[in-house]
Design a protein around this motif. Sequence first.
Motif, short mmCIF file in Angstrom:
data_model
loop_
_atom_site.label_atom_id
_atom_site.label_comp_id
_atom_site.label_asym_id
_atom_site.label_seq_id
_atom_site.Cartn_x
_atom_site.Cartn_y
_atom_site.Cartn_z
N LEU A 82 54.26 119.69 58.12
CA LEU A 82 54.62 119.90 56.57
C LEU A 82 53.45 120.91 56.10
O LEU A 82 52.29 120.43 56.26
CB LEU A 82 54.63 118.79 55.74
N SER A 84 51.86 122.01 52.36
CA SER A 84 52.41 122.03 50.98
C SER A 84 50.82 122.18 50.17
O SER A 84 49.79 121.92 50.49
CB SER A 84 52.73 120.49 50.65
N ASP A 113 56.87 123.24 51.63
CA ASP A 113 57.05 122.52 50.53
C ASP A 113 57.11 123.36 49.46
O ASP A 113 56.37 123.76 48.71
CB ASP A 113 56.19 121.37 50.51
N ASN A 154 62.46 121.53 49.03
CA ASN A 154 61.88 120.93 47.78
C ASN A 154 61.44 119.38 48.09
O ASN A 154 62.07 118.43 47.65
CB ASN A 154 63.01 120.97 46.83
N ILE A 155 60.37 119.26 49.06
CA ILE A 155 59.99 117.77 49.12
C ILE A 155 59.10 117.39 48.07
O ILE A 155 59.36 116.06 47.77
CB ILE A 155 59.21 117.89 50.65
N ARG A 156 58.21 118.14 47.47
CA ARG A 156 57.31 117.76 46.40
C ARG A 156 56.46 116.44 46.95
O ARG A 156 56.53 115.33 46.39
CB ARG A 156 58.14 117.02 45.17
N TYR A 157 55.75 116.77 47.84
CA TYR A 157 54.76 115.91 48.65
C TYR A 157 53.69 115.33 47.66
O TYR A 157 53.34 115.97 46.93
CB TYR A 157 54.19 116.78 49.61
#
Length: 363
Positions: A82, A84, A113, A154-157
């Motif tokens: 990932l 981000s 992300d 659109n994970i929004r870590y």
Amino acid sequence: MLKLNAGLCVRSLSVESKCNKCELVCPTEAIVVGENPLPAINFAACVHCGACAGVCPSEALELEEFSATNFFFDFIEDEDNLISCRKNVPCIAALSVEHIISMAVLKKELIFDMGYCDGCEIASTCKPQIEANYEESTYLLEAMENDALIKLENIRYENDSDKPSDRRDFLNAFNLKTVAKVKKSFEDEVQKASDELVEHTLQKTDIALLKKKTIPNRRKIFFTAIKRLEIPSVFHTVDAKEVSFTSQKIMDEEACNACQMCYRVCPTGALTSDIKNSKIDFDPFLCIKCNICHDVCEPDAITLANAYNVKEFFEPEVVNLIEFSVKRCDECNMIFSSNNAADTLCKRCQIEEDEARALWGIE
């Protein structure tokens, strides 16, 4: 702090350079390319997204807190795939296409992300750049017959252990024992606080660097990663307009006047000649598509090819663009290069000859 290495900036090579990629991608207009050949930076307006460093063809721009090269090696060792802005990069736009492809082929899968992009204050230019890098990387991976995947999600870590950074935090530790340690940080903060464009000039060290042909780290990383791949069954040809970081050239032999400018200003040595200046060779392996050779070519003799063969990624080959005749000037006896068999004078003597004829009305 954003730093400009003036000795690496292609605009320092010629006043004819039209490169302004950093200015176009900057979301806060903190970078301005004006009358001064080098970009000017408003450090107070800079938000340290790193997008300018991501698009700079010669890696002249960099963030002190983030190095794409260092990130590459750390990310390859990490089991996670990932990327981000809330985890490991200031902005995904800080990564070049070469970095992205290199990580993709080694990790087999990347996830961008994009969850924070829509509400981000710098999305106006950074989000389109991320999407363009994604599309180009995916396009070239397909052309290389590689099955690596790059996903936009659109994970929004979130990381609860992360503490929002404060530019004034370092002042809390200011005491007699830490004066030396925080001195540079203090100077940086002062520079950030002044809301004005800071002009850059070439220093002696920069001038020395200009004479040295330098291959960007991202190019070294890219070809190191490509060497680990299987050669595709077919070397596909792609649309050259879809490739942002390298090119193939075409030379108009009739238009070229053997001025030598193109290979003298080339920052990486992609364009070269021999000791006699009897030819111009081109190595796509080294081309960073900075376009400086096109900008300085007065007769527009050198142009970009419409197509690019991915064979250059796997089996790079130096090609000859043009060959010249090496002659001795009838007037000054100096050796010069020419692609016109009728030339008997070097360029300097020919100019003097033409001026004398014009002065005396001789046709």
